[in-house]
Design a protein around this motif. Structure first.
Motif, PDB file in Angstrom:
ATOM      1  N   UNK A 127      36.153  33.949 -37.928  1.00 49.36           N
ATOM      2  CA  UNK A 127      37.160  33.083 -38.546  1.00 49.36           C
ATOM      3  C   UNK A 127      37.315  31.764 -37.784  1.00 49.36           C
ATOM      4  N   UNK A 128      37.171  31.793 -36.471  1.00 46.24           N
ATOM      5  CA  UNK A 128      37.202  30.534 -35.720  1.00 46.24           C
ATOM      6  C   UNK A 128      35.987  29.690 -36.109  1.00 46.24           C
ATOM      7  N   UNK A 129      34.819  30.334 -36.190  1.00 46.53           N
ATOM      8  CA  UNK A 129      33.630  29.619 -36.644  1.00 46.53           C
ATOM      9  C   UNK A 129      33.797  29.067 -38.043  1.00 46.53           C
ATOM     10  N   UNK A 130      34.448  29.833 -38.926  1.00 44.93           N
ATOM     11  CA  UNK A 130      34.657  29.383 -40.311  1.00 44.93           C
ATOM     12  C   UNK A 130      35.582  28.161 -40.355  1.00 44.93           C
ATOM     13  N   UNK A 131      36.537  28.090 -39.418  1.00 46.64           N
ATOM     14  CA  UNK A 131      37.400  26.912 -39.342  1.00 46.64           C
ATOM     15  C   UNK A 131      36.569  25.660 -39.053  1.00 46.64           C
ATOM     16  N   UNK A 132      35.572  25.791 -38.158  1.00 47.76           N
ATOM     17  CA  UNK A 132      34.678  24.662 -37.904  1.00 47.76           C
ATOM     18  C   UNK A 132      33.865  24.332 -39.156  1.00 47.76           C
TER      19      UNK A 132
ATOM     20  N   UNK B   4      26.817  36.297 -32.924  1.00 49.62           N
ATOM     21  CA  UNK B   4      26.400  36.280 -34.330  1.00 49.62           C
ATOM     22  C   UNK B   4      27.583  35.981 -35.256  1.00 49.62           C
ATOM     23  N   UNK B   5      28.772  36.476 -34.886  1.00 49.56           N
ATOM     24  CA  UNK B   5      29.957  36.222 -35.693  1.00 49.56           C
ATOM     25  C   UNK B   5      30.340  34.743 -35.669  1.00 49.56           C
ATOM     26  N   UNK B   6      30.304  34.126 -34.487  1.00 45.69           N
ATOM     27  CA  UNK B   6      30.631  32.708 -34.373  1.00 45.69           C
ATOM     28  C   UNK B   6      29.661  31.856 -35.196  1.00 45.69           C
ATOM     29  N   UNK B   7      28.372  32.136 -35.044  1.00 48.97           N
ATOM     30  CA  UNK B   7      27.375  31.358 -35.772  1.00 48.97           C
ATOM     31  C   UNK B   7      27.494  31.608 -37.276  1.00 48.97           C
ATOM     32  N   UNK B   8      27.719  32.870 -37.652  1.00 51.86           N
ATOM     33  CA  UNK B   8      27.905  33.172 -39.063  1.00 51.86           C
ATOM     34  C   UNK B   8      29.069  32.400 -39.659  1.00 51.86           C
ATOM     35  N   UNK B   9      30.187  32.331 -38.925  1.00 50.89           N
ATOM     36  CA  UNK B   9      31.335  31.573 -39.393  1.00 50.89           C
ATOM     37  C   UNK B   9      31.024  30.096 -39.555  1.00 50.89           C
ATOM     38  N   UNK B  10      30.341  29.525 -38.572  1.00 50.17           N
ATOM     39  CA  UNK B  10      29.982  28.103 -38.641  1.00 50.17           C
ATOM     40  C   UNK B  10      29.049  27.827 -39.821  1.00 50.17           C
ATOM     41  N   UNK B  11      28.250  28.840 -40.203  1.00 48.76           N
ATOM     42  CA  UNK B  11      27.363  28.691 -41.359  1.00 48.76           C
ATOM     43  C   UNK B  11      28.083  28.951 -42.677  1.00 48.76           C
ATOM     44  N   UNK B  12      29.370  29.316 -42.608  1.00 49.82           N
ATOM     45  CA  UNK B  12      30.155  29.514 -43.820  1.00 49.82           C
ATOM     46  C   UNK B  12      30.269  30.952 -44.283  1.00 49.82           C
ATOM     47  N   UNK B  13      29.803  31.907 -43.477  1.00 51.80           N
ATOM     48  CA  UNK B  13      29.855  33.317 -43.870  1.00 51.80           C
ATOM     49  C   UNK B  13      31.258  33.883 -43.691  1.00 51.80           C
ATOM     50  N   UNK B  14      31.609  34.856 -44.549  1.00 52.49           N
ATOM     51  CA  UNK B  14      32.868  35.572 -44.432  1.00 52.49           C
ATOM     52  C   UNK B  14      32.694  36.800 -43.535  1.00 52.49           C
TER      53      UNK B  14
ATOM     54  N   UNK C 241      43.520  36.340 -31.470  1.00 50.78           N
ATOM     55  CA  UNK C 241      44.711  36.887 -30.818  1.00 50.78           C
ATOM     56  C   UNK C 241      45.003  38.338 -31.194  1.00 50.78           C
ATOM     57  N   UNK C 242      44.062  38.987 -31.890  1.00 48.66           N
ATOM     58  CA  UNK C 242      44.221  40.398 -32.197  1.00 48.66           C
ATOM     59  C   UNK C 242      44.242  40.681 -33.686  1.00 48.66           C
ATOM     60  N   UNK C 243      43.606  41.782 -34.096  1.00 49.85           N
ATOM     61  CA  UNK C 243      43.608  42.170 -35.500  1.00 49.85           C
ATOM     62  C   UNK C 243      42.951  41.165 -36.403  1.00 49.85           C
ATOM     63  N   UNK C 244      42.019  40.386 -35.873  1.00 50.29           N
ATOM     64  CA  UNK C 244      41.299  39.320 -36.594  1.00 50.29           C
ATOM     65  C   UNK C 244      42.160  38.097 -36.860  1.00 50.29           C
ATOM     66  N   UNK C 245      43.382  38.078 -36.332  1.00 50.29           N
ATOM     67  CA  UNK C 245      44.215  36.882 -36.451  1.00 50.29           C
ATOM     68  C   UNK C 245      43.744  35.841 -35.434  1.00 50.29           C
ATOM     69  N   UNK C 246      43.813  34.584 -35.823  1.00 50.76           N
ATOM     70  CA  UNK C 246      43.361  33.512 -34.947  1.00 50.76           C
ATOM     71  C   UNK C 246      44.421  32.429 -34.819  1.00 50.76           C
ATOM     72  N   UNK C 247      44.229  31.575 -33.827  1.00 49.10           N
ATOM     73  CA  UNK C 247      45.058  30.385 -33.675  1.00 49.10           C
ATOM     74  C   UNK C 247      44.148  29.242 -33.242  1.00 49.10           C
ATOM     75  N   UNK C 248      44.138  28.186 -34.013  1.00 44.76           N
ATOM     76  CA  UNK C 248      43.406  26.981 -33.639  1.00 44.76           C
ATOM     77  C   UNK C 248      44.308  26.171 -32.723  1.00 44.76           C
ATOM     78  N   UNK C 249      43.864  25.939 -31.488  1.00 46.72           N
ATOM     79  CA  UNK C 249      44.736  25.328 -30.485  1.00 46.72           C
ATOM     80  C   UNK C 249      44.331  23.896 -30.126  1.00 46.72           C
TER      81      UNK C 249
END
Length: 223
Positions: free
Chosen positions: A26-31, A62-72, A126-134
């Motif tokens: 999800x952090x990657x997807x934000x990017x 792999x999760x970070x790169x997947x997110x940056x590539x637009x994957x869910x 921050x847990x449970x797949x929740x994120x915070x963009x800081x």
């Protein structure tokens, strides 16, 4: 307080960890949302704390790169994201880094696009797949990813936040949160707004047309 079963069990995802895998995605997807209209040429990940320690073991890379590539989070191609990035000619690199007084699951992502632009984002899982963009492009931020958002770089002027929010109101965009920061009075400032609905291209152009505005970045929800 309303609690969803997904807050307890976590999201439907490619495992093994909601924090180190789905949160990273999800952090990657934000990017991805920040640069979706551009061609990505390289991306560098600076990994803090346990994100660095569990990098490959929990599939964080792999999760970070997947997110940056637009994957869910539930995309089975996440496991192949590094290979997919290579096939697309995208240079990917990782390093361990001390990012300061932040959550242990934190990463700074630095992306370069084909037009020569460099975009950076720092987020925490921050847990449970929740994120915070800081942090966005070096400016402190506080986004949950649960809502669409817009980041407006502008000169600090009397009434500018009122003008920005008026444009959103006229276009039927309801505001969830507003965060403003500035260097000094009359100098550079950043206004960050979470909204109930995405910012359309037309509204983005209207914001960009303001004389004091330098740039506008819109982000879709990632949760």
């Amino acid at each position: 307080m309303n609690i969803s079963m997904f807050d307890i069990l976590g999201p439907i995802m490619i495992g093994p960890s909601s924090s180190h895998t789905a949160g990273a995605q999800r952090i990657g997807k934000a990017m991805y949302n920040m640069i979706a209209d551009k061609e990505l040429t390289s991306v560098h990940f600076m990994l803090h704390g346990s994100f660095h320690l569990t990098l490959r073991g929990h599939g964080t890379d792999r999760a970070l790169v997947g997110g940056v590539l637009g994957m869910n989070a539930n995309d089975p191609q996440i496991k192949n994201s590094l290979q997919i990035a290579q096939e697309r000619g995208i240079e990917v690199s990782f390093e361990g880094a001390d990012l300061g007084d932040v959550h242990p699951n934190t990463v700074r992502i630095i992306a370069r696009t084909s037009d020569g632009k460099i975009v950076s984002l720092m987020g925490s899982s921050i847990g449970g797949a929740n994120i915070e963009i800081v942090e966005i492009n070096g400016t402190a931020a506080k986004f949950s990813g649960k809502y669409p958002a817009v980041v407006i770089n502008h000169t600090d002027r009397l009434g500018i936040i009122s003008h920005i929010t008026s444009i959103l109101a006229i276009n039927q965009v309801n505001i969830v949160t507003v965060l403003n920061s500035r260097e000094n009075k009359g100098k550079s400032a950043v206004t960050m707004i979470e909204t109930d609905s995405p910012i359309s291209a037309a509204v983005k152009r209207e914001l960009e047309s303001m004389s004091a505005v330098h740039s506008v970045v819109t982000m879709e929800r990632v949760i």
